[in-house]
Scaffold this active site. Sequence first.
Site: not given
Ligand SMILES: Cc1cc2nc3c(=O)[nH]c(=O)nc-3n(C[C@H](O)[C@H](O)[C@H](O)COP(=O)(O)OP(=O)(O)OC[C@H]3O[C@@H](n4cnc5c(N)ncnc54)[C@H](O)[C@@H]3O)c2cc1C
Length: 394
Positions: A131-132, A138-139, A164, A284, A341, A368, A372
């Site tokens: 759980a991070l 997120g990112s 999570i 082809q 397709q 994970e 990007e």
């Molecule tokens: C099915 C699923 C399972 C998951 N399981 C877990 C888990 O078990 N534990 C856990 O801790 N998390 C989990 N996550 C969360 C996951 O790690 C996050 O969704 C991920 O880190 C992205 O964070 P966010 O969704 O907040 O997207 P944001 O941080 O809002 O990012 C949105 C988009 O912005 C773009 N982006 C990001 N950074 C940059 C940048 N620097 N420059 C340009 N573009 C950028 C990317 O395209 C990204 O998809 C899960 C997610 C999903 C979808």
Amino acid sequence: MPSSPHLDWPFFEARHKSLATELDRWASANLPHDHESSVDDACRGLVRQLGAAGWLNHAIAGTAYGATSEAIDTRAICLIRETLARHSGLADFAFAMQGLGSGAITLFGSAAQKKKYLPRVAEGEAIAAFALSERNAGSDVAAMQCEARRDGDAYILNGDKTWISNGGIADFYVVFARTGEAEGSRGVSAFVVDSDTPGFKLGERVEVIAPHPLARLVFENCRVPSTQLLGEAGRGFKVAMATLDVFRTSVAAAALGFAQRALAEALSRATSRKMFGQTLADFQLTQAKLAAMATEIDAAALLTYRAAWLRDQGQSVTVEAAMAKWSATETAQRVIDSAVQIFGALGVVSGSVVERLYREIRPLRIYEGATEVQQLIIARGIIKAFQDAGSSRG
Ligand SMILES: Cc1cc2nc3c(=O)[nH]c(=O)nc-3n(C[C@H](O)[C@H](O)[C@H](O)COP(=O)(O)OP(=O)(O)OC[C@H]3O[C@@H](n4cnc5c(N)ncnc54)[C@H](O)[C@@H]3O)c2cc1C
């Protein structure tokens, strides 16, 4: 379906080849393509099944705790994920989460913590979660707000975690929270929180395109004994990143498994579908698609198993794991799209194999570390290496 087509590559040892071949045989005999029961029951069942068959022994490390090897065998984890993903996305998910959810304990846990959790993870008796992420972190993980305040011999957790995996069915969660030793990523610590800890509760469940247990977790004055702290206080970010260095590469391997399955399905369909007096594979334009699919899969597999092999040699693989994850997940998306397709309308019929793969691959490009984020990690790594080489040249 053939077992991993890369087994003769020099990255592997004899034990890896027999592991992948045996697992492929076991998966063919034991894993259904579709799971009839609820997704929670299916995941619980898969964890028990994978544990009983001994496959989860590879998800942890330390023979004293039931593992197959003393150190994490990244190549074994990758081969297992690749193989399971070819057969069943949910089985791959169940295996991966046992590894990701307990990885921080394997890498940073005390002997007592390992003894408490790892044998049950390997036997499939305890379900693990990691759980991070938070809604606003997120990112940008360092923006996390969930906090853990020291109170005598315990920490009091407040805040929430979202997206999570295994949320709701896990027996314990490795939770990252701000302990305030420093600003940003240096003030974060990792804890193991049992699901029956008072003050821990489940927020809402989240439904996603490829169903698996996913939920928001809530911590309200959740008192966690300081014996549940993983590694040093304030070093939780390092715990998270080291765990991801292993499991990011394995996400790439799972993507390879999905892509290989899509290519096998596409070959079967293209060589049997009659049209215009010949088969689809005789055109082809189709051959160009099939050639691109096969070549891109092999290129991504080379990056994936290079990262796994390097990590098993004890090297830091932050850049290599990022290259593998970026390349394999984006490749798999393109390969699966081509397979859809080739199938035409059949490719979008709910429940068909390629339709399922089309949904299953999508989140791998986001979690994970989104594509990007991997690109930034790679760029940062090569720029630093270039500058370091420059300063040592003088
Ligand atoms: C099915 C699923 C399972 C998951 N399981 C877990 C888990 O078990 N534990 C856990 O801790 N998390 C989990 N996550 C969360 C996951 O790690 C996050 O969704 C991920 O880190 C992205 O964070 P966010 O969704 O907040 O997207 P944001 O941080 O809002 O990012 C949105 C988009 O912005 C773009 N982006 C990001 N950074 C940059 C940048 N620097 N420059 C340009 N573009 C950028 C990317 O395209 C990204 O998809 C899960 C997610 C999903 C979808």
